[in-house]
Design a protein around this motif. Structure first.
Motif, PDB file in Angstrom:
ATOM      1  N   ARG A  57      92.254  11.656  83.345  1.00 57.69           N
ATOM      2  CA  ARG A  57      92.277  13.058  83.767  1.00 57.69           C
ATOM      3  C   ARG A  57      91.527  13.955  82.772  1.00 57.69           C
ATOM      4  O   ARG A  57      90.771  14.850  83.163  1.00 57.69           O
ATOM      5  CB  ARG A  57      93.725  13.535  83.919  1.00 57.69           C
ATOM      6  N   SER A  83     100.565  10.044  88.558  1.00 58.92           N
ATOM      7  CA  SER A  83      99.760   8.885  88.959  1.00 58.92           C
ATOM      8  C   SER A  83     100.648   7.836  89.608  1.00 58.92           C
ATOM      9  O   SER A  83     101.868   7.860  89.487  1.00 58.92           O
ATOM     10  CB  SER A  83      99.049   8.291  87.744  1.00 58.92           C
ATOM     11  N   ASP A 126     101.234   8.096  83.961  1.00 64.38           N
ATOM     12  CA  ASP A 126     101.820   9.428  83.991  1.00 64.38           C
ATOM     13  C   ASP A 126     102.482   9.763  85.326  1.00 64.38           C
ATOM     14  O   ASP A 126     102.233   9.124  86.346  1.00 64.38           O
ATOM     15  CB  ASP A 126     100.792  10.494  83.590  1.00 64.38           C
ATOM     16  N   ASN A 144      96.965   9.010  76.276  1.00 63.26           N
ATOM     17  CA  ASN A 144      97.773   9.829  77.180  1.00 63.26           C
ATOM     18  C   ASN A 144      96.889  10.659  78.113  1.00 63.26           C
ATOM     19  O   ASN A 144      96.044  11.424  77.657  1.00 63.26           O
ATOM     20  CB  ASN A 144      98.686  10.742  76.359  1.00 63.26           C
ATOM     21  N   ARG A 145      97.064  10.483  79.425  1.00 63.54           N
ATOM     22  CA  ARG A 145      96.323  11.198  80.464  1.00 63.54           C
ATOM     23  C   ARG A 145      94.820  11.072  80.263  1.00 63.54           C
ATOM     24  O   ARG A 145      94.040  12.002  80.530  1.00 63.54           O
ATOM     25  CB  ARG A 145      96.756  12.668  80.512  1.00 63.54           C
TER      26      ARG A 145
END
Length: 236
Positions: free
Chosen positions: A187, A107, A104, A183-184
């Protein structure tokens, strides 16, 4: 060609980083400081901070390009030219390449790119067991409960993440090794325990390590790295 493209072709850095070097007057061509508009001619002596640059030779026998890139924060892993800061423009490769997977925008670290579309899904499949290793800095002190919970799995995007490996690096940082790439994911996993990710760096994809590759630079994958990535494949 423009001098920034020549610098990018050597693998020293991306075109964007090359433009920055030029604006800082750190590049010389035949002993004269270069600017963004300077053109490169065959045989020119190009140096950055006094270091001579040479274009890397293409790997003999390969039909496609396979590279490792140390992506900076702010670069978006898309081939859409309309998106400012897209990864293709950042690298400035002479071949049409696209990222294998994603990292992402917020990052940094290792991402692979290739010109071979047929191989992407083969590399990305979870069942192939490719590990991805990250170093993560967070806003709260790392607790044993947090590491254990992350390793067991967390509900992300309405599904439980696969078990993974975690370890403490210091008071506010940990290492995590995944075999999937939602996705992500990291996090969101950390957020489930009340942690906010402040820095996320991918340092390894299976047998391929970030190593000493500088931020914004790329390199060709070695034959050993390619064979380790997809064992048994003989044509590249």
């Amino acid at each position: 060609m423009r001098i920034s493209k020549y610098i990018a072709d050597t693998g020293y850095c991306s075109r964007r980083e090359a433009d920055k070097l030029l604006s800082e007057r750190r590049v010389t061509v035949n002993g004269t400081p270069a600017s963004v508009g300077t053109l490169f001619n065959e045989g020119d002596d190009v140096r950055v901070d006094g270091q001579t640059l040479q274009v890397r030779a293409k790997k003999a026998g390969r039909k496609h390009v396979y590279i490792a890139y140390n992506k900076p924060v702010g670069v978006t892993c898309t081939t859409e030219s309309a998106i400012k800061g897209n990864i293709v423009d950042a690298i400035g490769h002479e071949r049409r390449i696209f990222p294998i997977g994603r990292l992402d925008k917020d990052s940094e670290g290792l991402i692979l790119l290739t010109s071979n579309g047929d191989i992407v899904n083969e590399i990305l499949r979870y069942e192939n067991g490719h590990e991805k290793e990250y170093l993560v800095g967070v806003n709260h002190e790392i607790s044993p409960e947090f590491l254990t919970g992350m390793a067991r799995g967390v509900i992300v995007h309405d599904q439980m993440t696969k078990p993974c490996r975690t370890s403490r690096l210091n008071k506010f940082a940990f290492r995590i090794i995944l075999k999937q790439g939602l996705n992500r994911q990291i996090r969101l996993m950390a957020a489930a325990f009340g942690y906010r990710v402040k820095q996320l760096v991918r340092v390894r994809i299976d047998n391929i390590k970030l190593g000493h590759l500088k931020l914004g630079q790329w390199r060709n994958l070695t034959d050993v790295e390619l064979k380790g990535l997809i064992p048994g494949r003989t044509e590249w």
